[in-house]
Each structure stands twice: as structure tokens, then as C-alpha cells.
Motif scaffolding. Structure first.
Motif, PDB file in Angstrom:
ATOM      1  N   ARG A   1      35.337  44.586  34.070  1.00 31.93           N
ATOM      2  CA  ARG A   1      35.953  44.659  35.400  1.00 31.93           C
ATOM      3  C   ARG A   1      34.906  44.725  36.510  1.00 31.93           C
ATOM      4  O   ARG A   1      35.154  44.337  37.652  1.00 31.93           O
ATOM      5  CB  ARG A   1      36.860  45.907  35.458  1.00 31.93           C
ATOM      6  CG  ARG A   1      37.449  46.237  36.814  1.00 31.93           C
ATOM      7  CD  ARG A   1      38.441  45.156  37.262  1.00 31.93           C
ATOM      8  NE  ARG A   1      38.942  45.383  38.626  1.00 31.93           N
ATOM      9  CZ  ARG A   1      38.339  44.985  39.737  1.00 31.93           C
ATOM     10  NH1 ARG A   1      37.179  44.334  39.681  1.00 31.93           N
ATOM     11  NH2 ARG A   1      38.858  45.214  40.922  1.00 31.93           N
TER      12      ARG A   1
ATOM     13  N   PHE B   1      33.660  38.730  39.823  1.00 32.23           N
ATOM     14  CA  PHE B   1      34.972  39.074  40.390  1.00 32.23           C
ATOM     15  C   PHE B   1      34.932  39.230  41.910  1.00 32.23           C
ATOM     16  O   PHE B   1      35.953  39.139  42.576  1.00 32.23           O
ATOM     17  CB  PHE B   1      35.535  40.345  39.738  1.00 32.23           C
ATOM     18  CG  PHE B   1      36.028  40.127  38.327  1.00 32.23           C
ATOM     19  CD1 PHE B   1      36.874  39.061  38.031  1.00 32.23           C
ATOM     20  CD2 PHE B   1      35.634  40.976  37.293  1.00 32.23           C
ATOM     21  CE1 PHE B   1      37.330  38.851  36.724  1.00 32.23           C
ATOM     22  CE2 PHE B   1      36.083  40.773  35.993  1.00 32.23           C
ATOM     23  CZ  PHE B   1      36.928  39.703  35.703  1.00 32.23           C
TER      24      PHE B   1
ATOM     25  N   VAL C   1      33.772  37.193  43.935  1.00 31.28           N
ATOM     26  CA  VAL C   1      34.022  35.911  44.602  1.00 31.28           C
ATOM     27  C   VAL C   1      35.282  35.232  44.057  1.00 31.28           C
ATOM     28  O   VAL C   1      35.623  34.127  44.470  1.00 31.28           O
ATOM     29  CB  VAL C   1      32.820  34.927  44.465  1.00 31.28           C
ATOM     30  CG1 VAL C   1      31.579  35.500  45.128  1.00 31.28           C
ATOM     31  CG2 VAL C   1      32.544  34.579  43.007  1.00 31.28           C
ATOM     32  N   ALA C   2      35.963  35.889  43.111  1.00 25.62           N
ATOM     33  CA  ALA C   2      37.104  35.239  42.456  1.00 25.62           C
ATOM     34  C   ALA C   2      38.385  35.361  43.277  1.00 25.62           C
ATOM     35  O   ALA C   2      38.670  36.405  43.850  1.00 25.62           O
ATOM     36  CB  ALA C   2      37.317  35.847  41.072  1.00 25.62           C
ATOM     37  N   ASP C   3      39.146  34.263  43.339  1.00 24.18           N
ATOM     38  CA  ASP C   3      40.473  34.314  43.947  1.00 24.18           C
ATOM     39  C   ASP C   3      41.472  34.842  42.925  1.00 24.18           C
ATOM     40  O   ASP C   3      42.426  35.515  43.270  1.00 24.18           O
ATOM     41  CB  ASP C   3      40.889  32.910  44.398  1.00 24.18           C
ATOM     42  CG  ASP C   3      39.921  32.370  45.429  1.00 24.18           C
ATOM     43  OD1 ASP C   3      39.938  32.868  46.562  1.00 24.18           O
ATOM     44  OD2 ASP C   3      39.105  31.487  45.084  1.00 24.18           O
TER      45      ASP C   3
ATOM     46  N   GLY D   1      41.083  36.822  39.221  1.00 24.70           N
ATOM     47  CA  GLY D   1      40.198  37.357  38.194  1.00 24.70           C
ATOM     48  C   GLY D   1      41.026  37.896  37.039  1.00 24.70           C
ATOM     49  O   GLY D   1      41.971  38.649  37.256  1.00 24.70           O
TER      50      GLY D   1
END
Ligand SMILES: Cc1cc2nc3c(=O)[nH]c(=O)nc-3n(C[C@H](O)[C@H](O)[C@H](O)COP(=O)(O)OP(=O)(O)OC[C@H]3O[C@@H](n4cnc5c(N)ncnc54)[C@H](O)[C@@H]3O)c2cc1C
Ligand SMILES: Nc1ncnc2c1ncn2[C@@H]1O[C@H](COP(=O)(O)O)[C@@H](O)[C@H]1O
Lengths: 321, 259
Positions: free
Chosen positions: A290, A295, A297-299, A301
């Protein structure tokens, strides 16, 4: 600035995409844009260069099998010694481009600004943009003192747009003898052909990292990218480990990608990986940790195991088609 | 064959980098370590030297404050000796100035082969080795993923956008190696003990005959104007996989009309 030169690289289909990006940008910086090219095919790319804004192309000519760094930089330096003076030289951040930049820098005794992702004129000087700390910060720099600025620019920093100009006038340069410094010669080329869209052009990129656990698991990445009509990418960790060829690497020393969707599978999101994919329109990450930086930069995750999520995803996509 | 390896000593990358608020340069005041990127060059040098009889490996580094801890690590791997260029006037040097200082030191060592990394971890300009080759009048082959030599000719597999090229050139030459090229050895206890007494030649600008106003901050012809925060990406949705991870991704792709 009055005059900008662009180092033009020729690929299989004419000037490389990055070359056209640089020409397009150069048009916004100076009224006179000229290119420098080498190889046997310069005449055949003059139209495309002209269309993107180059009025002339200085042709270094066929350099035989030699690596371009020394002979091409030597030809540019000779041209400058003969009185042609650009204010800036824009160089593609490619293997050969970097070699030419380094050589030219030492020949002219001018430093180079590398990893450039933006160029803008401000108060008579050109300010460059450089992403640092994985692109979380942007550094602005500029040259001081006399002489042209040498800029090594990263791919996909600018869009390329034709301006509709006539073919560039081809000016053949006299041959240069690079001496011992130019002695490195290519004896054989090896192309690792990948099927499907090219990594740096695909609308979907599915990349795998060390979290895949083994080279065999990369088959999941390939299958998934195939199902999504995309291209398969990789982190440097698994390229270095020999799981996949280098041509798959995304990141600072690999390819820069800006697809509609980037899927990072078992990739931690090191700063050097992020700079190569952070410009993607949508980012999906699968990672069991986690806290993994990917994560940030993730839209979307998914905190989970790639060995569970990927096979399920492959099945789900197969059952749709 | 005399092989010279460039070893950059850098702030520990495990510690988050900090920029000096005034100069915008990386803070290098703490203890430095060998750049991991150069461990491949050191290993490559040791292997190549091992194959050609009568070879030796010398390290060269430029670092502030007489710093040698990173060099000791590389000496512990097996290199015979090191040259350190250290001078207060070098602080703030750009890649070209650094190349000039290193070139002056390397020239004296009369190498047959110079090895560097494709790019450093902290500076990653990636231009220094080629500048160095030009200053030394040597051919250069960058991005090597495989290197061999008989002591006269260099054979390199050089990465390209689409695959790799087989490149050859006569020595003396410079080559830059990627991280995938060899597996660096860990220094043994014996190696670490032996490294303590291996010679490190420390050279100043005066020793090298370099004018201090040509290098460092005074010689720099580029400047950092400012450092700004990049536009942050809007935060996304992070979910635990409860067996529905794949379905979530499918829904996301559908919404984007990718499928
Ligand atoms: C000068 C320089 C240039 C570099 N250039 C590049 C570059 O161009 N491109 C690049 O990618 N890197 C580059 N790197 C390397 C970079 O620093 C990282 O080492 C690399 O990106 C890490 O790759 P990775 O994410 O695959 O591996 P790791 O960092 O080891 O991450 C693996 C991830 O997988 C996760 N994981 C493990 N098991 C599972 C599982 N079963 N399911 C789901 N997740 C799992 C872990 O939580 C971890 O986050 C460069 C480094 C340097 C110094
Ligand atoms: N100060 C230095 N001392 C020794 N080698 C260096 C130094 N700076 C750069 N190098 C070498 O040049 C490579 C490229 O550096 P850079 O131009 O910073 O990306 C490094 O990986 C090193 O091999």
C-alpha cells in the motif's frame, strides 16, 4: 534568439518523432530554424524537415558505419568555426543525440543542459525546464556567457505539428576527419522486433516490474498488452535482470510514454521510472504494498498480488471478446 | 592493459535528496558513498583486466573534502589504486568542468581503457563520459550491455532504441556501461582490510595545472534560476483487492472506452 539548429535523426520512416517535436518547438523560439542531419538519406527527409519548419538542412553525409558522436559533432563545430552561428542547438535525448551533445560540448567548450522537458524565452534568454525528484519539482535553468546553448531534450516534451513549409534546402558539408576519436564502428545491427504497436506510440502500455517474481510471469504482461491492443513495457530492474530486452524499458534511461492508459504491475514507482510514464493520461497500478510510491500517481490503485489480479484480468478480457 | 574506472561518490541515495535553498545544488555535505551505477564499471574493469595478462585497474574520482569512502568500497572490490581530484575551487562544477578535471587526472595515468557509467544516480546528465572522451581524444562507445577486449581492440554490444549494435574500436577508448552488464561482486572481508592500505593519490587543481577560474562556480556558464513544485496529479482511488481487483480495472477501462 535569431537562429536555432536542430539535430535531425533519421529513422525507418523518415525523421524521428522527437526530431519533429524539436523542430516544432524551435519555430516558437526563433525565426530561422535549420537542421543538421547525417546518413545516406538526408535528401529524402528534406521535405518532412521543411514541413516542420526547417529552411535548410546541413548534411554531414554518409558516415559509413561509424558511431555519429565524433563525426557529426565535428561537422557542426567546423560549420560554426566557418562563421555559421546559431543561438541554440536542440538535440534529441537519444543514444546518438547524447553522444553528439557531449562531443560538441567539449569541442566548443560550452556546457550542455540535459534532461530538458521545456524551453521558453524569457527576458531575452531561454529558460529550460527539468523535472527533478521524480518530476515532483521542476527546475528552471539557463545558459550564461557567450556562445550557443546546447540543449538535450527528452521525447514527448512538445507536440509535433507541421507548419506547411517547402522542403528544406540541402547543404552538403565537406567531409570531416574525426581522427582516432571517430574510430568506433558498427559491425552488425540487431533489431529485437516486437509485434503490435510501438511502446512509445501505443494507446495502452502494460508494464511489469520485479513484483512479477520471475521472467516467466512476464508472459502475463505480454498477454494482457495483446488483449488491450497495447505495448508491453518494463521497469529497469527486470531489464537488468535479463527478463526482457532493454527496448521495453520505460523511464529516465528508457522510453518516455504518454499513453491513454498505463498499467504498472509489480512496479514500485522509483523516481527514474516515474519520469518516463508520469505524463500518461490515466495510470492504473497493481502492487501488494500500500505504501509503494507508484500509488501516489495512480488514478486507480489496486493493493493486491499481481499473480491473482493479472490472471483474473486476462480471463475477464478474454471472456468479453 | 591499464583500465581506469570513473567512480562518482554521491550522497546516500537512500536518504531523500535535499537542495540547497540558495544555490539550488544538491547538498553534498554529508558522508558520500560510491554511486551504485559505478559498481558495474568497477566489476567490468576487474573482469576485463583479469582476462588480459599484466593488467591493472585504477579508480578515478572527483569529490569535495578529500572524500574517499566510496573509493575504499571500490578498492575493496579489487582495484589496485585510486586517484582523487579534490579542491575547494571545484565546488559547483558542471559536467564539462568535472570532465576537464577528470581528464587531466586520467591523462597522467595513460590508460588503455576508460570505463564510466551511462549516467550517475544523483546528477544523471549522462554527458560527462563523452565530454571526457573528447578531451582525451579517444573514441567512445556508450550504453554498453556487453564488453570484451584482448587489450588491443574493444568489442561492445551497444543498446539502441530497437535492439543493439555490435561496435568495435581500437584502444585506447572509453566505454560507458549500463547496470545490466555484469553482476558486481561484494567486497570480501579480506578485500575490505586490504583496501585500507591501497594508495589513493589526492590531486589539487594546482597539481593538475588547471586554472581555478575555469571550473567550479566561477567557471560555470549555466545557472539554476529557480525550483518550483510540479503540478501534482489529482489523487486517485486506492482499493484493497478483495477478489474484485480485476473487475475494478475492467470497469475503469470501460469508462475510458479503451475496451
Ligand atoms: C541512473 C539511474 C537510471 C535509472 N533509470 C531507470 C529507468 O529508466 N526505468 C526504470 O524503471 N528504472 C530506472 N532506474 C531504477 C530505479 O531506481 C528502480 O530501481 C527500478 O525502477 C525498480 O524496478 P521495480 O519497480 O520493478 O522493482 P522494485 O523497486 O523492486 O519494486 C517491486 C515492486 O513490486 C511489488 N511486489 C512484489 N511482489 C508483488 C506481488 N506478488 N504482487 C504485486 N506487487 C508486488 C513490491 O511491493 C515493489 O513495490 C534507474 C536507476 C538509476 C540509478
Ligand atoms: N565526480 C565524478 N567523479 C568520477 N566519475 C564521475 C564523476 N561525475 C561523473 N562521473 C562519471 O560519469 C558518469 C556520468 O555522470 P553524469 O554526467 O553525472 O550522469 C558517472 O556515472 C561516472 O561514471
Amino acid at each position: 534568439m535569431d537562429r536555432v539548429w536542430v539535430l535531425a535523426e533519421t529513422g525507418e520512416q523518415g525523421p524521428t518523432a522527437l526530431t519533429l517535436e524539436l523542430l516544432t518547438k524551435a519555430r516558437t523560439l526563433a525565426p530561422a530554424v535549420e537542421a543538421v542531419a547525417w546518413g545516406p538519406g538526408t535528401a529524402s527527409i528534406a521535405a518532412a524537415l521543411g514541413e516542420h519548419g526547417a529552411s535548410r538542412v546541413y548534411d554531414v553525409g554518409d558516415i559509413g558505419g561509424r558511431l555519429p558522436g565524433a563525426p557529426v559533432a565535428g561537422a557542426i563545430a567546423a560549420l560554426m568555426r566557418d562563421g555559421e552561428q546559431p543561438d541554440a542547438v536542440l538535440i534529441p535525448a537519444s543514444y546518438d543525440g547524447r553522444d553528439v551533445a557531449g562531443r560538441l560540448s567539449a569541442m566548443l567548450d560550452r556546457p550542455v543542459l540535459t534532461n530538458v522537458t521545456g524551453l521558453a524565452e524569457q527576458d531575452g534568454s531561454v529558460l529550460t525546464e527539468h523535472p527533478i525528484f521524480g518530476g515532483t519539482k521542476i527546475l528552471h535553468a539557463r545558459f550564461t556567457g557567450e556562445g550557443p546553448g546546447i540543449y538535450v531534450v527528452r521525447a514527448k516534451s512538445f507536440a509535433s505539428e507541421p507548419a506547411g513549409g517547402a522542403a528544406a534546402e540541402v547543404i552538403a558539408l565537406p567531409p570531416v576527419d574525426a581522427g582516432p576519436a571517430g574510430a568506433a564502428t558498427i559491425v552488425q545491427r540487431h533489431v529485437e522486433e516486437a509485434s503490435g504497436p510501438k511502446l512509445d506510440e501505443a494507446a495502452v502500455v502494460v508494464s511489469g516490474g520485479r513484483g512479477l517474481g520471475s521472467a516467466e510471469s512476464y508472459a502475463l504482461i505480454e498477454e494482457l498488452s495483446h488483449l488491450l491492443h497495447g505495448a508491453a513495457g518494463a521497469s529497469r530492474a527486470i531489464v537488468d535482470a535479463g527478463w526482457v530486452p532493454y527496448s521495453h524499458q520505460v523511464g529516465q534511461t528508457g522510453k518516455t510514454v504518454k499513453p491513454t492508459v498505463y498499467l504498472a504491475c509489480g512496479i514500485s514507482g522509483a523516481t527514474q521510472h516515474l519520469v518516463g510514464m508520469k505524463g500518461s493520461k490515466n495510470i492504473v497500478a497493481i502492487n501488494k504494498d500500500r505504501e509503494a510510491p507508484i500509488f501516489s500517481v495512480a488514478d486507480l490503485g489496486i493493493v493486491g498480488d499481481v499473480h491473482k489480479v493479472l490472471p483474473a484480468l486476462v480471463e475477464a478480457l478474454k471472456s468479453r471478446s | 592493459m591499464h583500465v581506469v574506472v570513473c567512480v562518482k561518490q554521491i550522497p546516500d541515495p537512500a536518504v531523500p535528496g535535499a537542495l540547497d535553498q540558495v544555490t539550488h545544488t544538491l547538498d553534498r555535505s554529508g558522508k558520500l558513498v560510491m554511486d551504485d551505477s559505478d559498481s558495474y564499471g568497477v566489476e567490468m574493469a576487474l573482469q576485463l583486466a583479469g582476462n588480459v595478462e599484466g593488467s591493472e585497474v585504477t579508480l578515478v574520482s572527483m569529490a569535495p573534502g578529500g572524500e574517499t569512502s566510496g573509493l575504499r568500497t571500490a578498492l575493496a572490490m579489487g582495484a589496485a589504486r585510486a586517484i582523487l581530484v579534490s579542491d575547494d575551487a571545484l565546488s559547483g562544477s558542471d559536467a564539462l568542468s568535472t570532465a576537464k578535471a577528470l581528464a587531466a587526472a586520467i591523462r597522467r595515468a595513460e590508460p588503455d581503457l576508460v570505463i564510466a557509467a551511462t549516467e550517475s544516480t544523483d546528477g544523471y546528465t549522462g554527458t560527462l563520459p563523452v565530454q571526457l572522451a573528447e578531451l582525451l581524444g579517444m573514441p567512445s562507445v556508450t550504453f554498453a550491455k556487453g564488453v570484451s577486449t584482448d587489450g588491443t581492440t574493444l568489442e561492445v554490444e551497444r543498446q539502441t532504441e530497437a535492439g543493439y549494435d555490435e561496435v568495435t574500436c581500437p584502444l585506447p577508448a572509453l566505454v560507458t556501461v549500463t547496470a545490466g552488464v555484469v553482476e558486481p561482486r561484494y567486497p570480501s572481508f579480506k578485500g575490505i582490510m586490504a583496501a585500507k592500505s591501497k594508495p589513493i593519490d589526492v590531486l589539487s587543481l594546482a597539481d593538475l595545472g588547471i586554472d581555478p577560474s575555469d571550473v567550479g562556480v566561477r567557471g560555470a556558464r549555466e545557472e539554476v534560476v529557480d525550483v518550483a513544485d510540479a503540478e501534482a496529479r489529482a489523487g486517485g482511488e486506492i482499493v484493497m483487492d478483495e477478489g474484485d481487483g480485476a473487475a475494478r480495472i475492467v470497469a475503469f477501462l470501460e469508462q475510458l472506452k479503451v475496451i
